[in-house]
Design a protein around this motif. Structure first.
Motif, PDB file in Angstrom:
ATOM      1  N   GLY A  34    -102.569  54.386 -63.692  1.00  0.00           N
ATOM      2  CA  GLY A  34    -103.370  54.548 -64.901  1.00  0.00           C
ATOM      3  C   GLY A  34    -103.769  55.984 -65.133  1.00  0.00           C
ATOM      4  O   GLY A  34    -103.742  56.486 -66.260  1.00  0.00           O
ATOM      5  N   LYS A  35    -104.132  56.661 -64.069  1.00  0.00           N
ATOM      6  CA  LYS A  35    -104.510  58.074 -64.193  1.00  0.00           C
ATOM      7  C   LYS A  35    -103.293  58.932 -64.526  1.00  0.00           C
ATOM      8  O   LYS A  35    -103.372  59.838 -65.359  1.00  0.00           O
ATOM      9  CB  LYS A  35    -105.156  58.549 -62.893  1.00  0.00           C
ATOM     10  N   ALA A  36    -102.160  58.619 -63.908  1.00  0.00           N
ATOM     11  CA  ALA A  36    -100.947  59.401 -64.151  1.00  0.00           C
ATOM     12  C   ALA A  36    -100.445  59.226 -65.583  1.00  0.00           C
ATOM     13  O   ALA A  36     -99.890  60.159 -66.166  1.00  0.00           O
ATOM     14  CB  ALA A  36     -99.856  58.998 -63.160  1.00  0.00           C
ATOM     15  N   MET A  37    -100.658  58.026 -66.149  1.00  0.00           N
ATOM     16  CA  MET A  37    -100.205  57.767 -67.511  1.00  0.00           C
ATOM     17  C   MET A  37    -101.248  58.129 -68.563  1.00  0.00           C
ATOM     18  O   MET A  37    -100.982  58.025 -69.760  1.00  0.00           O
ATOM     19  CB  MET A  37     -99.828  56.284 -67.652  1.00  0.00           C
ATOM     20  N   GLY A  38    -102.427  58.522 -68.113  1.00  0.00           N
ATOM     21  CA  GLY A  38    -103.480  58.904 -69.044  1.00  0.00           C
ATOM     22  C   GLY A  38    -104.105  57.729 -69.782  1.00  0.00           C
ATOM     23  O   GLY A  38    -104.528  57.874 -70.932  1.00  0.00           O
ATOM     24  N   LEU A  45    -111.301  49.727 -65.614  1.00  0.00           N
ATOM     25  CA  LEU A  45    -112.347  48.730 -65.432  1.00  0.00           C
ATOM     26  C   LEU A  45    -111.758  47.324 -65.388  1.00  0.00           C
ATOM     27  O   LEU A  45    -112.202  46.474 -64.613  1.00  0.00           O
ATOM     28  CB  LEU A  45    -113.375  48.847 -66.560  1.00  0.00           C
ATOM     29  N   LEU A  46    -110.747  47.079 -66.191  1.00  0.00           N
ATOM     30  CA  LEU A  46    -110.073  45.784 -66.183  1.00  0.00           C
ATOM     31  C   LEU A  46    -109.434  45.518 -64.814  1.00  0.00           C
ATOM     32  O   LEU A  46    -109.543  44.422 -64.261  1.00  0.00           O
ATOM     33  CB  LEU A  46    -109.011  45.738 -67.281  1.00  0.00           C
ATOM     34  N   PHE A  47    -108.769  46.530 -64.257  1.00  0.00           N
ATOM     35  CA  PHE A  47    -108.179  46.387 -62.924  1.00  0.00           C
ATOM     36  C   PHE A  47    -109.261  46.189 -61.865  1.00  0.00           C
ATOM     37  O   PHE A  47    -109.079  45.423 -60.917  1.00  0.00           O
ATOM     38  CB  PHE A  47    -107.319  47.598 -62.576  1.00  0.00           C
ATOM     39  N   ASP A  48    -110.389  46.873 -62.035  1.00  0.00           N
ATOM     40  CA  ASP A  48    -111.499  46.702 -61.102  1.00  0.00           C
ATOM     41  C   ASP A  48    -112.014  45.262 -61.107  1.00  0.00           C
ATOM     42  O   ASP A  48    -112.242  44.674 -60.054  1.00  0.00           O
ATOM     43  CB  ASP A  48    -112.648  47.653 -61.447  1.00  0.00           C
ATOM     44  N   PHE A  49    -112.203  44.709 -62.302  1.00  0.00           N
ATOM     45  CA  PHE A  49    -112.691  43.336 -62.401  1.00  0.00           C
ATOM     46  C   PHE A  49    -111.689  42.335 -61.823  1.00  0.00           C
ATOM     47  O   PHE A  49    -112.080  41.351 -61.191  1.00  0.00           O
ATOM     48  CB  PHE A  49    -113.034  42.974 -63.838  1.00  0.00           C
TER      49      PHE A  49
END
Length: 74
Positions: A34-38, A45-49
């Protein structure tokens, strides 16, 4: 009968361990990707949940395994 119950608990324990390990690997990969793709932070947050939900499921199953072992030991 006790041996079959032990096998069932062992299988359940292996499933829980795979869910925990898989969740962490997928969560770390999703954070990095997610960070690499910006991607916006709401996706993180969705991945965290999703990871929290999987870990809560694992915790409930660990508790069930613990209770089952307590009841078979006496």
């Amino acid at each position: 009968m006790g041996g079959q119950n032990d096998q069932h608990l062992a299988r359940k324990g292996r499933t829980v361990s795979l869910v925990i390990a898989g969740t962490m690997v997928i969560w770390l990969a999703a954070q990095w990707l997610g960070k690499a793709m910006g991607m916006p932070g709401r996706y993180a947050l969705l991945f965290d949940f999703a990871a929290i939900a999987a870990l809560i499921w694992a915790l409930v199953n660990i508790f069930q395994i613990w209770r089952a072992r307590q009841s078979t030991q006496g």
